[in-house]
Write an enzyme that holds these catalytic residues in place. Structure first.
Site, PDB file in Angstrom:
ATOM      1  N   GLU A 140      -6.885  13.743   2.254  1.00 56.28           N
ATOM      2  CA  GLU A 140      -5.491  14.227   2.266  1.00 56.28           C
ATOM      3  C   GLU A 140      -5.362  15.427   1.329  1.00 56.28           C
ATOM      4  O   GLU A 140      -4.967  16.509   1.756  1.00 56.28           O
ATOM      5  CB  GLU A 140      -4.548  13.089   1.829  1.00 56.28           C
ATOM      6  CG  GLU A 140      -4.641  11.886   2.778  1.00 56.28           C
ATOM      7  CD  GLU A 140      -3.338  11.178   2.954  1.00 56.28           C
ATOM      8  OE1 GLU A 140      -2.863  10.552   1.982  1.00 56.28           O
ATOM      9  OE2 GLU A 140      -2.771  11.236   4.064  1.00 56.28           O
ATOM     10  N   HIS A 175      -7.215   5.725  -1.992  1.00 58.60           N
ATOM     11  CA  HIS A 175      -6.021   5.684  -2.849  1.00 58.60           C
ATOM     12  C   HIS A 175      -5.899   4.331  -3.511  1.00 58.60           C
ATOM     13  O   HIS A 175      -5.778   3.304  -2.828  1.00 58.60           O
ATOM     14  CB  HIS A 175      -4.765   5.960  -2.010  1.00 58.60           C
ATOM     15  CG  HIS A 175      -4.664   7.383  -1.580  1.00 58.60           C
ATOM     16  ND1 HIS A 175      -3.877   7.795  -0.519  1.00 58.60           N
ATOM     17  CD2 HIS A 175      -5.263   8.500  -2.055  1.00 58.60           C
ATOM     18  CE1 HIS A 175      -3.985   9.102  -0.378  1.00 58.60           C
ATOM     19  NE2 HIS A 175      -4.825   9.558  -1.296  1.00 58.60           N
ATOM     20  N   HIS A 198      -1.908   1.615  10.098  1.00 58.83           N
ATOM     21  CA  HIS A 198      -2.039   3.006   9.613  1.00 58.83           C
ATOM     22  C   HIS A 198      -3.343   3.194   8.842  1.00 58.83           C
ATOM     23  O   HIS A 198      -3.892   4.287   8.832  1.00 58.83           O
ATOM     24  CB  HIS A 198      -0.865   3.374   8.681  1.00 58.83           C
ATOM     25  CG  HIS A 198       0.479   3.085   9.266  1.00 58.83           C
ATOM     26  ND1 HIS A 198       0.942   3.707  10.401  1.00 58.83           N
ATOM     27  CD2 HIS A 198       1.465   2.221   8.885  1.00 58.83           C
ATOM     28  CE1 HIS A 198       2.155   3.250  10.689  1.00 58.83           C
ATOM     29  NE2 HIS A 198       2.493   2.354   9.788  1.00 58.83           N
ATOM     30  N   HIS A 246      -8.004   6.985   3.735  1.00 61.54           N
ATOM     31  CA  HIS A 246      -7.635   7.920   4.807  1.00 61.54           C
ATOM     32  C   HIS A 246      -8.931   8.604   5.225  1.00 61.54           C
ATOM     33  O   HIS A 246      -9.776   8.908   4.357  1.00 61.54           O
ATOM     34  CB  HIS A 246      -6.640   8.964   4.300  1.00 61.54           C
ATOM     35  CG  HIS A 246      -5.376   8.380   3.728  1.00 61.54           C
ATOM     36  ND1 HIS A 246      -4.221   8.224   4.467  1.00 61.54           N
ATOM     37  CD2 HIS A 246      -5.096   7.888   2.492  1.00 61.54           C
ATOM     38  CE1 HIS A 246      -3.277   7.681   3.701  1.00 61.54           C
ATOM     39  NE2 HIS A 246      -3.782   7.455   2.506  1.00 61.54           N
ATOM     40  N   HIS A 297      -6.398   1.619  -0.351  1.00 60.82           N
ATOM     41  CA  HIS A 297      -6.603   1.891   1.075  1.00 60.82           C
ATOM     42  C   HIS A 297      -7.284   3.248   1.202  1.00 60.82           C
ATOM     43  O   HIS A 297      -7.455   3.957   0.212  1.00 60.82           O
ATOM     44  CB  HIS A 297      -5.252   1.900   1.816  1.00 60.82           C
ATOM     45  CG  HIS A 297      -4.349   2.947   1.297  1.00 60.82           C
ATOM     46  ND1 HIS A 297      -3.455   2.741   0.250  1.00 60.82           N
ATOM     47  CD2 HIS A 297      -4.228   4.255   1.642  1.00 60.82           C
ATOM     48  CE1 HIS A 297      -2.836   3.882  -0.012  1.00 60.82           C
ATOM     49  NE2 HIS A 297      -3.283   4.809   0.788  1.00 60.82           N
ATOM     50  N   THR A 302       2.193   9.642   0.871  1.00 65.25           N
ATOM     51  CA  THR A 302       1.742  10.594   1.898  1.00 65.25           C
ATOM     52  C   THR A 302       2.004  10.084   3.317  1.00 65.25           C
ATOM     53  O   THR A 302       1.564  10.679   4.296  1.00 65.25           O
ATOM     54  CB  THR A 302       0.219  10.861   1.761  1.00 65.25           C
ATOM     55  OG1 THR A 302      -0.476   9.624   1.981  1.00 65.25           O
ATOM     56  CG2 THR A 302      -0.112  11.439   0.401  1.00 65.25           C
ATOM     57  N   THR A 303       2.706   8.934   3.396  1.00 66.77           N
ATOM     58  CA  THR A 303       3.177   8.487   4.711  1.00 66.77           C
ATOM     59  C   THR A 303       4.643   8.117   4.541  1.00 66.77           C
ATOM     60  O   THR A 303       5.100   7.877   3.418  1.00 66.77           O
ATOM     61  CB  THR A 303       2.448   7.221   5.203  1.00 66.77           C
ATOM     62  OG1 THR A 303       2.888   6.111   4.410  1.00 66.77           O
ATOM     63  CG2 THR A 303       0.954   7.360   5.114  1.00 66.77           C
TER      64      THR A 303
HETATM   65  C1  LIG Z   1       5.072   0.803   0.917  1.00 62.56           C
HETATM   66  O1  LIG Z   1       3.801   1.066   0.385  1.00 62.56           O
HETATM   67  C2  LIG Z   1       3.251   2.267   0.716  1.00 62.56           C
HETATM   68  C3  LIG Z   1       3.748   3.098   1.702  1.00 62.56           C
HETATM   69  C4  LIG Z   1       3.091   4.315   1.979  1.00 62.56           C
HETATM   70  C5  LIG Z   1       1.947   4.678   1.293  1.00 62.56           C
HETATM   71  C6  LIG Z   1       1.284   5.980   1.547  1.00 62.56           C
HETATM   72  O2  LIG Z   1       1.393   6.787   0.388  1.00 62.56           O
HETATM   73  C7  LIG Z   1       0.141   7.022  -0.041  1.00 62.56           C
HETATM   74  S1  LIG Z   1      -0.152   7.760  -1.469  1.00 62.56           S
HETATM   75  N1  LIG Z   1      -0.807   6.591   0.808  1.00 62.56           N
HETATM   76  C8  LIG Z   1      -0.189   5.975   1.825  1.00 62.56           C
HETATM   77  O3  LIG Z   1      -0.712   5.513   2.818  1.00 62.56           O
HETATM   78  C9  LIG Z   1       1.533   3.828   0.318  1.00 62.56           C
HETATM   79  O4  LIG Z   1       0.456   4.192  -0.407  1.00 62.56           O
HETATM   80  C10 LIG Z   1       0.792   4.167  -1.780  1.00 62.56           C
HETATM   81  C11 LIG Z   1       2.142   2.616   0.030  1.00 62.56           C
HETATM   82 ZN   LIG Z   2      -2.824   6.751   0.877  1.00 63.82          ZN
END
Ligand SMILES: COc1ccc([C@H]2OC(=S)NC2=O)c(OC)c1
Ligand SMILES: [Zn+2]
Length: 261
Positions: free
Chosen positions: A106, A119, A64, A96, A94, A199-200
């Protein structure tokens, strides 16, 4: 199989509510930020980052995004202050991003999106024993969001983009030691803050959002290297370029966005 989700036409953000009904919840992220409607709160102190003893472990392609994980077994790298009641431990960061020439942040600001969004994910290890527990409980996470805007080359981002070829495929992981993300931050940490979600999927409504107003500047060439990653595994036939891995803004549903000075 199971809860497969993505950013495509059939498995993208508009379909997530099928397997994750919280997608239609009351505190979903990202949002469109309207600076003039944000409430300036003089009680909001500065964000304090103590990253000097942070320990990066690896860089990975999780299908992702590209993620850098940190050692989080103690309080060696934490964020505190601002809207936070406790120190939150750095777990990972990470990005986006969009496609060539398109934008991929985002959060948006007055309907305008940036080229990308970083993020930095932290969890409340004072109240919770594990990241997983924090991630599924209200205010268990604090995510620092930094916009990326194209312009001059970023002097330190090459440390990440130079490693991307080693994690081209979903499921690849390589050592990534000695990286301190403090080098990625803009000069000012003035921010907006609001209560939101991942956000996912699983889209848990567990995030205290801290979105920094000043973007970091990176070159188009540096951003282009993120698009050499693919969503798919090395063993799969198709090679689907990793881009546009962002969720569009969600309804505010009466939430207040506060602004530091
Ligand atoms: C299980 O760990 C996770 C799962 C999803 C996300 C999504 O939520 C955000 S914010 N960005 C993302 O890609 C994540 O990030 C903290 C961490
Ligand atoms: Zn994120």
């Amino acid at each position: 199989t199971g809860n497969q989700w993505g950013y495509g036409k059939d498995d993208g953000p508009s379909a997530w509510n099928t397997n994750y009904p919280v997608a239609d919840g009351d505190r979903q992220s990202p949002i469109d930020i309207l600076p003039h409607q944000a409430r300036h709160d003089p009680n909001l102190g500065p964000i304090v980052l103590n990253y000097d003893r942070c320990t990066s472990i690896n860089i990975a392609n999780n299908g992702h995004s590209v993620v850098v994980e940190f050692e989080d077994s103690d309080d060696r790298s934490v964020i505190q202050g601002g809207p936070l009641d406790n120190p939150y431990r750095l777990k990972q960061f990470h990005f986006h991003w969009g496609g060539k020439g398109c934008h991929g942040s985002e959060h948006t600001v007055e309907g305008n999106s940036y080229a990308s969004e970083l993020h930095l994910v932290h969890w409340n290890a004072v109240k919770f024993k594990t990241f997983g527990e924090a991630a599924s409980t209200s205010d268990g996470l604090a995510v620092l969001g930094i916009f990326l805007e194209t312009g001059d080359e970023h002097r330190w981002l090459h440390m990440i983009t130079d490693a991307l070829y080693t994690v081209k495929f979903k499921g690849s992981v390589t050592d990534f030691k000695g990286f301190n993300p403090k080098c990625l931050l803009p000069s000012s940490l003035h921010y907006w803050t609001y209560l939101g979600s991942l956000t996912t999927p699983p889209l848990h409504e567990s995030v205290i959002w801290i979105v920094v107003k000043e973007p970091m500047i990176v070159s188009e060439k540096q951003l282009g290297k993120f698009r050499t990653l693919v969503f798919t595994g090395e063993e799969e036939d198709e090679r689907t370029r990793m881009e546009n891995n962002f969720r569009p803004p969600q309804l505010l549903k009466g939430r207040t966005v506060r602004s530091s000075n």
